[in-house]
Design a protein around this motif. Sequence first.
Motif, PDB file in Angstrom:
ATOM      1  N   LYS A 298      12.916  17.333   5.460  1.00  0.00           N
ATOM      2  CA  LYS A 298      11.772  16.760   5.099  1.00  0.00           C
ATOM      3  C   LYS A 298      10.983  16.582   4.874  1.00  0.00           C
ATOM      4  O   LYS A 298       9.957  17.005   4.026  1.00  0.00           O
ATOM      5  N   SER A 299      11.581  15.211   3.898  1.00  0.00           N
ATOM      6  CA  SER A 299      10.622  14.621   2.272  1.00  0.00           C
ATOM      7  C   SER A 299      10.074  14.174   2.317  1.00  0.00           C
ATOM      8  O   SER A 299       8.785  14.595   2.148  1.00  0.00           O
ATOM      9  N   TYR A 300       9.566  13.327   4.077  1.00  0.00           N
ATOM     10  CA  TYR A 300       7.966  12.773   3.962  1.00  0.00           C
ATOM     11  C   TYR A 300       7.207  13.506   4.098  1.00  0.00           C
ATOM     12  O   TYR A 300       5.956  13.406   3.713  1.00  0.00           O
ATOM     13  N   ARG A 301       6.796  14.767   5.375  1.00  0.00           N
ATOM     14  CA  ARG A 301       6.455  16.145   4.664  1.00  0.00           C
ATOM     15  C   ARG A 301       5.915  16.455   3.896  1.00  0.00           C
ATOM     16  O   ARG A 301       4.455  17.134   3.551  1.00  0.00           O
ATOM     17  N   LYS A 302       7.261  17.025   2.680  1.00  0.00           N
ATOM     18  CA  LYS A 302       6.629  17.620   1.487  1.00  0.00           C
ATOM     19  C   LYS A 302       5.935  16.559   1.024  1.00  0.00           C
ATOM     20  O   LYS A 302       4.871  17.041   0.133  1.00  0.00           O
ATOM     21  N   LEU A 303       5.934  15.116   0.600  1.00  0.00           N
ATOM     22  CA  LEU A 303       5.820  14.042  -0.386  1.00  0.00           C
ATOM     23  C   LEU A 303       4.553  13.597   0.659  1.00  0.00           C
ATOM     24  O   LEU A 303       3.911  12.236  -0.021  1.00  0.00           O
ATOM     25  N   GLU A 304       4.138  13.768   1.642  1.00  0.00           N
ATOM     26  CA  GLU A 304       2.765  13.125   2.812  1.00  0.00           C
ATOM     27  C   GLU A 304       1.914  12.814   1.923  1.00  0.00           C
ATOM     28  O   GLU A 304       0.853  11.595   1.749  1.00  0.00           O
ATOM     29  N   ALA A 305       1.230  14.387   1.209  1.00  0.00           N
ATOM     30  CA  ALA A 305       0.141  13.667   0.506  1.00  0.00           C
ATOM     31  C   ALA A 305      -0.284  13.109  -0.620  1.00  0.00           C
ATOM     32  O   ALA A 305      -1.042  12.313  -0.711  1.00  0.00           O
ATOM     33  N   LYS A 306       1.030  13.118  -0.996  1.00  0.00           N
ATOM     34  CA  LYS A 306       1.041  12.450  -2.334  1.00  0.00           C
ATOM     35  C   LYS A 306       1.250  10.596  -2.244  1.00  0.00           C
ATOM     36  O   LYS A 306       0.534  10.163  -2.617  1.00  0.00           O
TER      37      LYS A 306
ATOM     38  N   SER B  80      -0.084   9.651   0.685  1.00  0.00           N
ATOM     39  CA  SER B  80      -1.891   8.795   1.285  1.00  0.00           C
ATOM     40  C   SER B  80      -2.421   9.321   0.302  1.00  0.00           C
ATOM     41  O   SER B  80      -3.789   7.966   0.531  1.00  0.00           O
ATOM     42  N   ARG B  81      -2.052   9.899  -1.092  1.00  0.00           N
ATOM     43  CA  ARG B  81      -3.241  10.088  -1.532  1.00  0.00           C
ATOM     44  C   ARG B  81      -3.049   8.342  -3.117  1.00  0.00           C
ATOM     45  O   ARG B  81      -4.006   7.969  -2.925  1.00  0.00           O
ATOM     46  N   LEU B  82      -1.547   8.174  -3.234  1.00  0.00           N
ATOM     47  CA  LEU B  82      -0.800   6.335  -3.426  1.00  0.00           C
ATOM     48  C   LEU B  82      -2.043   5.340  -2.736  1.00  0.00           C
ATOM     49  O   LEU B  82      -2.593   4.298  -3.215  1.00  0.00           O
ATOM     50  N   GLN B  83      -1.828   5.821  -1.777  1.00  0.00           N
ATOM     51  CA  GLN B  83      -2.471   4.941  -0.142  1.00  0.00           C
ATOM     52  C   GLN B  83      -3.950   4.525  -0.677  1.00  0.00           C
ATOM     53  O   GLN B  83      -4.216   3.172  -0.422  1.00  0.00           O
ATOM     54  N   TYR B  84      -4.676   5.541  -0.867  1.00  0.00           N
ATOM     55  CA  TYR B  84      -6.121   5.538  -0.663  1.00  0.00           C
ATOM     56  C   TYR B  84      -6.288   4.956  -2.092  1.00  0.00           C
ATOM     57  O   TYR B  84      -7.347   4.035  -2.246  1.00  0.00           O
ATOM     58  N   LEU B  85      -5.781   4.951  -2.809  1.00  0.00           N
ATOM     59  CA  LEU B  85      -6.143   4.668  -3.972  1.00  0.00           C
ATOM     60  C   LEU B  85      -5.940   3.752  -4.682  1.00  0.00           C
ATOM     61  O   LEU B  85      -6.292   2.446  -5.000  1.00  0.00           O
TER      62      LEU B  85
ATOM     63  N   LYS C 248       1.595  -3.335  -9.848  1.00  0.00           N
ATOM     64  CA  LYS C 248       1.495  -1.372 -10.241  1.00  0.00           C
ATOM     65  C   LYS C 248       1.520  -0.524  -8.851  1.00  0.00           C
ATOM     66  O   LYS C 248       2.871   0.811  -9.288  1.00  0.00           O
ATOM     67  N   ALA C 249       0.040  -0.378  -8.451  1.00  0.00           N
ATOM     68  CA  ALA C 249       0.130   0.570  -7.125  1.00  0.00           C
ATOM     69  C   ALA C 249       1.129   0.507  -6.413  1.00  0.00           C
ATOM     70  O   ALA C 249       1.810   2.110  -5.519  1.00  0.00           O
ATOM     71  N   GLN C 250       1.584  -0.648  -6.291  1.00  0.00           N
ATOM     72  CA  GLN C 250       2.676  -1.210  -4.924  1.00  0.00           C
ATOM     73  C   GLN C 250       3.621  -0.331  -5.329  1.00  0.00           C
ATOM     74  O   GLN C 250       4.749  -0.150  -4.998  1.00  0.00           O
ATOM     75  N   LEU C 251       4.245  -0.498  -6.928  1.00  0.00           N
ATOM     76  CA  LEU C 251       5.453  -0.149  -7.552  1.00  0.00           C
ATOM     77  C   LEU C 251       5.329   0.882  -6.657  1.00  0.00           C
ATOM     78  O   LEU C 251       6.838   2.307  -6.743  1.00  0.00           O
ATOM     79  N   LYS C 252       4.433   2.418  -7.526  1.00  0.00           N
ATOM     80  CA  LYS C 252       4.204   3.425  -7.348  1.00  0.00           C
ATOM     81  C   LYS C 252       4.894   4.112  -5.665  1.00  0.00           C
ATOM     82  O   LYS C 252       5.357   4.868  -5.826  1.00  0.00           O
ATOM     83  N   ILE C 253       3.905   3.394  -5.342  1.00  0.00           N
ATOM     84  CA  ILE C 253       4.348   3.707  -3.619  1.00  0.00           C
ATOM     85  C   ILE C 253       5.474   3.251  -3.254  1.00  0.00           C
ATOM     86  O   ILE C 253       6.343   4.158  -2.229  1.00  0.00           O
ATOM     87  N   ALA C 254       6.247   2.280  -3.717  1.00  0.00           N
ATOM     88  CA  ALA C 254       7.915   2.365  -3.511  1.00  0.00           C
ATOM     89  C   ALA C 254       8.600   2.786  -3.462  1.00  0.00           C
ATOM     90  O   ALA C 254       9.689   3.536  -2.778  1.00  0.00           O
ATOM     91  N   ARG C 255       8.188   3.645  -4.998  1.00  0.00           N
ATOM     92  CA  ARG C 255       9.496   4.606  -5.133  1.00  0.00           C
ATOM     93  C   ARG C 255       9.199   5.802  -4.459  1.00  0.00           C
ATOM     94  O   ARG C 255      10.598   6.296  -4.596  1.00  0.00           O
ATOM     95  N   LEU C 256       8.020   6.046  -4.467  1.00  0.00           N
ATOM     96  CA  LEU C 256       7.711   7.724  -3.792  1.00  0.00           C
ATOM     97  C   LEU C 256       8.453   7.200  -2.017  1.00  0.00           C
ATOM     98  O   LEU C 256       8.513   7.945  -1.525  1.00  0.00           O
ATOM     99  N   HIS C 257       8.782   6.000  -1.137  1.00  0.00           N
ATOM    100  CA  HIS C 257       9.429   6.068   0.342  1.00  0.00           C
ATOM    101  C   HIS C 257      11.031   6.070  -0.076  1.00  0.00           C
ATOM    102  O   HIS C 257      11.444   6.299   0.272  1.00  0.00           O
TER     103      HIS C 257
END
Length: 385
Positions: A203-211, A213-218, A231-240
């Motif tokens: 359930k990795s997506y459920r655990k990291l969904e809030a984080k 969503s926050r990165l995508q909002y910023l 830089k923000a795109q790279l952080k989102i790609a790393r989290l995915h």
Amino acid sequence: MLLGFKTELHPTNQQKTLLAKHAGVARHAWNWGLWLTKNILKHNSSNPDSQLFFPTAIDLHKLLVAMVKPLNSWYYEVSKTAPQYALRHLSLAWKRCFTKVSGQPRFKKKGRDDSFTLDGSISVGFNRIKLPRIGWVKTFEILPDNVTPKSVTISRKADRWFISFKMEKETQITDFSVDVVGVDLGIKSLATLSTGKVFPGGKSYRKLEAKLSRLQYLNRHQVKFSNNWKKAQLKIARLHTKVADIRKDTLQKLTTYLAKNHGIIVIEDLNVSGMMSNHKLAKAVADMGFYEFRRQLQYKCQLYGSKLIVVDRWFPSSKTCSRCGQIKESLSLSERVFNCEHCNFSCDRDLNAALNLAMAGSESYAPLTRTPVTACGLDNADVAR
């Protein structure tokens, strides 16, 4: 049997630039070939009297050398096999489309699923591999011995580069602790075995969904293509990538345990695409990875000498009593405990389904004389607990 081996590369900055150039050339060749083939299909459909012609991968490469390479000198900075394999993969994608296995191929975008394939003079060392036009590239782990791959595929996820190739591996027959096991996949827990073991999902997506969503909002407030936006795109790609890696690791451990320790594994033929169409269940189903579970289990059963049995999707595993065989008319998803009105049998819903799957796959299974407990090493007292 042939197995795929994948590991992470540890390239230098100069080698990262070369890898990105190879990926760019392969992407350009794919997009050019896709544009040309779509125009040919459009011309053939608008002129039914004209003779139908669709280019093969060889035809596309000849046209590429004659029309595209002279106008783009950066094609000569990379290995010639990168665009060749891109056009081969495009031809294969069109064949899958014509046979209605998949949809039409799509144009590729820079930074998304960057990959390319190379062949030629490839050598494998202790913890490094030699690639054409790139040279020796270090890896983060030790490579297999006595392996000379004919071709390798290099891909990028976020800012990390990976290499994969095929290698031969002998079948490893192990001593199975359980002869027959039924596996019921679910959303609450990833897998429930007929032996009573329960494997929770990552359930990795459920655990990291809030984080996420926050990165995508910023990222919405960044100027597109600016340094902060990149830089923000790279952080989102790393989290995915982290979400996908946790899910894959959970499935790898579970499928390896099943194939190594069980002689016959029985699962259901789940309609994953139909489950994904339900907007209430789609996110939870995708987070479990049911299709990937079955794909990994298929080749691991061949590797370890076990047998995989896939039961028809209309088999009423959840509605059938594993003791007397009585079938319930209806069973809602909210009912997590199976209660049989005929024999007063009661147990967990997923465990009851796993027991029925184990019976369906065992050689001694008889629909009129239902004795599932002995096939799985459980008695009625164990099931009741």
